[in-house]
Motif scaffolding. Structure first.
Motif, short mmCIF file in Angstrom:
data_model
loop_
_atom_site.label_atom_id
_atom_site.label_comp_id
_atom_site.label_asym_id
_atom_site.label_seq_id
_atom_site.Cartn_x
_atom_site.Cartn_y
_atom_site.Cartn_z
N GLN A 104 10.09 -11.14 4.89
CA GLN A 104 10.73 -10.70 3.65
C GLN A 104 11.14 -9.23 3.82
OE1 GLN A 104 8.00 -11.52 0.41
NE2 GLN A 104 8.71 -13.62 0.26
N LYS A 105 12.43 -8.97 3.58
CA LYS A 105 13.00 -7.64 3.82
C LYS A 105 12.20 -6.56 3.10
CE LYS A 105 17.50 -7.28 3.96
NZ LYS A 105 18.93 -7.09 3.58
N LEU A 106 12.00 -5.43 3.82
CA LEU A 106 11.24 -4.32 3.27
C LEU A 106 12.16 -3.23 2.73
CD1 LEU A 106 8.61 -4.02 6.16
CD2 LEU A 106 8.28 -5.13 3.94
N GLU A 107 11.63 -2.41 1.83
CA GLU A 107 12.40 -1.31 1.26
C GLU A 107 12.60 -0.18 2.26
OE1 GLU A 107 13.91 -0.89 -1.76
OE2 GLU A 107 13.50 -3.02 -2.11
N ASN A 108 11.55 0.11 3.04
CA ASN A 108 11.63 1.24 3.96
C ASN A 108 10.89 0.88 5.24
OD1 ASN A 108 11.76 3.70 5.25
ND2 ASN A 108 10.61 4.84 3.71
N ALA A 109 11.56 0.14 6.10
CA ALA A 109 10.94 -0.34 7.34
C ALA A 109 11.18 0.64 8.48
CB ALA A 109 11.50 -1.71 7.70
N VAL A 110 10.08 1.00 9.17
CA VAL A 110 10.16 1.83 10.37
C VAL A 110 9.82 0.91 11.54
CG1 VAL A 110 9.28 3.86 11.56
CG2 VAL A 110 9.46 3.85 9.05
N VAL A 111 10.78 0.70 12.43
CA VAL A 111 10.75 -0.44 13.35
C VAL A 111 10.80 -0.01 14.81
CG1 VAL A 111 11.92 -2.60 13.96
CG2 VAL A 111 11.93 -1.80 11.58
N THR A 112 10.06 -0.75 15.65
CA THR A 112 10.26 -0.68 17.08
C THR A 112 10.21 -2.10 17.63
OG1 THR A 112 9.63 0.48 19.12
CG2 THR A 112 7.84 -0.46 17.82
N SER A 113 10.72 -2.29 18.83
CA SER A 113 10.70 -3.64 19.42
C SER A 113 10.39 -3.56 20.90
CB SER A 113 12.04 -4.35 19.20
OG SER A 113 13.05 -3.78 20.01
N GLY A 114 9.87 -4.64 21.43
CA GLY A 114 9.56 -4.71 22.85
C GLY A 114 8.57 -5.81 23.13
N THR A 115 8.27 -6.03 24.41
CA THR A 115 7.32 -7.07 24.76
C THR A 115 5.88 -6.62 24.54
OG1 THR A 115 7.35 -6.35 27.07
CG2 THR A 115 8.88 -8.12 26.44
N PHE A 116 5.61 -5.33 24.71
CA PHE A 116 4.27 -4.76 24.48
C PHE A 116 3.19 -5.54 25.23
CE2 PHE A 116 6.62 -2.85 21.02
CZ PHE A 116 6.11 -1.56 20.99
N ASP A 117 3.50 -5.92 26.45
CA ASP A 117 2.52 -6.68 27.23
C ASP A 117 1.34 -5.77 27.61
OD1 ASP A 117 1.35 -8.77 28.67
OD2 ASP A 117 2.32 -8.16 30.53
N GLY A 118 0.15 -6.15 27.19
CA GLY A 118 -1.04 -5.38 27.49
C GLY A 118 -1.37 -4.29 26.48
N VAL A 119 -0.36 -3.88 25.68
CA VAL A 119 -0.54 -2.80 24.70
C VAL A 119 -1.37 -1.67 25.33
CG1 VAL A 119 -1.04 -2.25 22.28
CG2 VAL A 119 -0.52 -4.60 22.91
N HIS A 120 -0.87 -1.15 26.45
CA HIS A 120 -1.60 -0.13 27.20
C HIS A 120 -1.36 1.26 26.61
CE1 HIS A 120 2.24 0.83 29.02
NE2 HIS A 120 2.33 -0.37 29.55
N LEU A 121 -1.88 2.29 27.27
CA LEU A 121 -1.82 3.65 26.71
C LEU A 121 -0.39 4.12 26.46
CD1 LEU A 121 -4.64 5.45 28.74
CD2 LEU A 121 -4.68 4.77 26.33
N GLY A 122 0.54 3.72 27.32
CA GLY A 122 1.93 4.08 27.11
C GLY A 122 2.48 3.45 25.84
N HIS A 123 2.21 2.17 25.65
CA HIS A 123 2.62 1.50 24.41
C HIS A 123 1.97 2.15 23.19
CE1 HIS A 123 3.12 -2.27 27.08
NE2 HIS A 123 4.31 -1.74 26.88
N GLN A 124 0.72 2.54 23.36
CA GLN A 124 -0.01 3.12 22.23
C GLN A 124 0.63 4.42 21.76
OE1 GLN A 124 -4.29 3.16 23.17
NE2 GLN A 124 -3.98 1.22 24.24
N LYS A 125 1.30 5.15 22.66
CA LYS A 125 2.04 6.36 22.26
C LYS A 125 3.17 5.99 21.31
CE LYS A 125 1.34 9.58 26.10
NZ LYS A 125 2.05 10.45 27.09
N ILE A 126 3.89 4.92 21.63
CA ILE A 126 4.98 4.47 20.76
C ILE A 126 4.42 4.06 19.40
CG2 ILE A 126 6.69 2.66 20.40
CD1 ILE A 126 7.28 2.68 23.34
N LEU A 127 3.33 3.31 19.41
CA LEU A 127 2.75 2.82 18.16
C LEU A 127 2.23 3.97 17.30
CD1 LEU A 127 0.89 -0.30 19.56
CD2 LEU A 127 3.10 -0.24 18.37
N LYS A 128 1.69 4.98 17.96
CA LYS A 128 1.21 6.16 17.22
C LYS A 128 2.38 6.87 16.56
CE LYS A 128 -1.37 10.49 17.74
NZ LYS A 128 -2.05 11.41 18.69
N ARG A 129 3.49 7.03 17.30
CA ARG A 129 4.67 7.67 16.72
C ARG A 129 5.26 6.82 15.60
NH1 ARG A 129 6.41 11.82 14.56
NH2 ARG A 129 8.69 11.98 14.42
N LEU A 130 5.26 5.52 15.78
CA LEU A 130 5.75 4.61 14.74
C LEU A 130 4.97 4.82 13.44
CD1 LEU A 130 7.73 2.07 14.47
CD2 LEU A 130 5.65 0.70 14.72
#
Length: 308
Positions: A11-37
Motif C-alpha cells: 500500500q503506497k506510503l506518504e513519505n517512502a525512503v527507498v533503496t533496492s538490491g539483492t542484499f545477499d548476506g546483509v553484511h557490513l557494507g549493506h548495513q552502511k546503506i541500511l543505516k543511511r536509509l
C-alpha cells in the motif's frame, strides 16, 4: 518490519525512503546503506523501504544459474533486515517477464506507482531495468520529472560492498570463517531440518544430527570439521560439525552432521541453526572406526577450547 510478497500487496506510503538490491548476506557494507536509509527516513519523517528480489536475479537471467550460491536464504535475509531496523520490505518475484521491464517501466510501476517514493537511496553503480540500462545519472537527470529525490551512496562505500561480497564467498569456500566474520559482522550461519542419517556416529559414542539445508542455493562452507554454535529452540549449545563425504565409512554423498556437546535428545524433524566459529581440520580418511573415534575425541577437546 512489514513484509510484502509482490507489488499487489504493497500500500503506497506518504513519505517512502527507498533503496533496492539483492542484499545477499546483509553484511557490513549493506548495513552502511541500511543505516543511511534509516537516518534519511528519520530526518524527513518518512518510512524506510527495502526492495529486494526472489529468486536472486542471477538464477533467472544468467547462463551459469546452477552455479549461483548465496550467503542468505530469503528467510535469513528477512530476519537480518528486521534486525537492521527496516520498516517495510517489498519482495518482488523475479521472473523472466519482470527482467524485461525497462528502467522507465520499473521506476513508474514500482518506485512511483506502487511505493510512492519521496527519496531514493542508491549507489553510484546501481543498475536497474532491462539490460541494467538505468543508473544514478539517469535518475538525477529525471528526478524533477519523477517527483522524488535521489541520494547517492559513495563510491568508496559501494566498492567496499562489492569487495565484501566476493571476499565473504571466497572465505567461506576456503573454510576461513574468521575472514567471513570480519566482513559479515557476525558468524556465518545456516539453517536446516534434522533428518535421519546412517547413525554411525552413535555407534562410536558421538551421535550426530544430520542437517538438511532447505535451499540448494545456500553456500555451504568448505569440507572439514568446524567448531560451531548450535541454536535449538531457545538454547545456545556447543557443537562440532563435519561437512563432507565421510570417506572412512565409504560415504558416497556429502552430508552436514553436527555432534552437539553435552546434549542427548531425539530431535528428528526439528530445525537447527548453526553458526560457524572456526575450522578445526580438513576431512580425512582414517584407518577404521577406532582411528576415527580417537580423532573425534581430540576434535572435541579442540572445539571445547575454541568455544569456551
Amino acid at each position: 518490519m512489514k513484509v510484502y510478497y509482490g507489488i499487489q500487496e504493497f500500500q503506497k506510503l506518504e513519505n517512502a525512503v527507498v533503496t533496492s538490491g539483492t542484499f545477499d548476506g546483509v553484511h557490513l557494507g549493506h548495513q552502511k546503506i541500511l543505516k543511511r536509509l534509516a537516518e534519511v527516513a528519520q530526518q524527513t519523517g518518512g518510512e524506510s523501504v527495502v526492495i529486494t528480489f526472489y529468486p536472486h536475479p542471477r538464477t533467472v537471467v544468467s547462463a551459469d544459474n546452477q552455479e549461483v550460491k548465496l550467503l542468505s536464504t530469503l528467510d535469513e535475509k528477512i530476519e537480518l533486515l528486521t534486525q537492521n531496523g527496516v520498516q517495510h520490505l517489498l519482495v518482488i518475484p523475479f521472473t523472466r517477464e519482470f527482467s524485461e521491464l525497462t528502467s522507465e517501466e520499473f521506476i513508474q510501476k514500482v518506485i512511483i506507482n506502487t511505493i510512492g517514493t519521496k527519496t531514493l537511496v542508491i549507489g553510484y553503480d546501481h543498475r536497474f531495468g532491462k539490460n541494467r540500462e538505468g543508473g544514478f545519472d539517469y535518475l538525477v537527470q529525471n528526478a524533477s520529472r519523477y517527483g522524488f529525490g535521489v541520494e547517492e551512496i559513495s563510491r568508496q562505500d559501494i566498492d567496499h560492498i562489492a569487495v565484501s561480497s566476493s571476499k565473504i564467498r571466497k572465505a567461506i569456500q576456503d573454510g576461513d570463517m574468521t575472514q567471513a566474520q570480519h566482513f559479515l559482522g557476525r558468524n556465518y550461519d545456516l539453517n536446516g531440518l534434522v533428518v535421519k542419517g546412517k547413525q554411525i556416529g552413535r555407534t562410536i559414542g558421538f551421535p550426530t544430527a544430520n542437517i538438511q539445508v532447505r535451499e540448494q542455493t545456500k553456500l555451504v562452507p568448505q569440507d572439514g570439521v568446524y567448531a560451531v554454535w548450535v541454536y535449538y529452540n531457545a538454547e545456545k549449545l556447543r557443537g562440532m560439525l563435519n561437512i563432507g563425504n565421510r570417506p572412512t565409512v565409504d560415504g558416497t554423498y556429502k552430508t552436514i552432521e553436527v555432534n552437539i556437546l553435552d546434549f542427548n535428545k531425539e530431535i528428528y524433524g526439528e530445525n537447527l541453526r548453526v553458526e560457524f566459529v572456526q575450522k578445526v581440520r580438513a576431512e580425512q580418511k582414517f584407518n577404521g572406526l577406532d582411528a576415527l573415534k580417537a580423532q573425534i575425541a581430540q576434535d572435541k577437546l579442540t572445539v571445547s577450547d575454541i568455544l569456551n
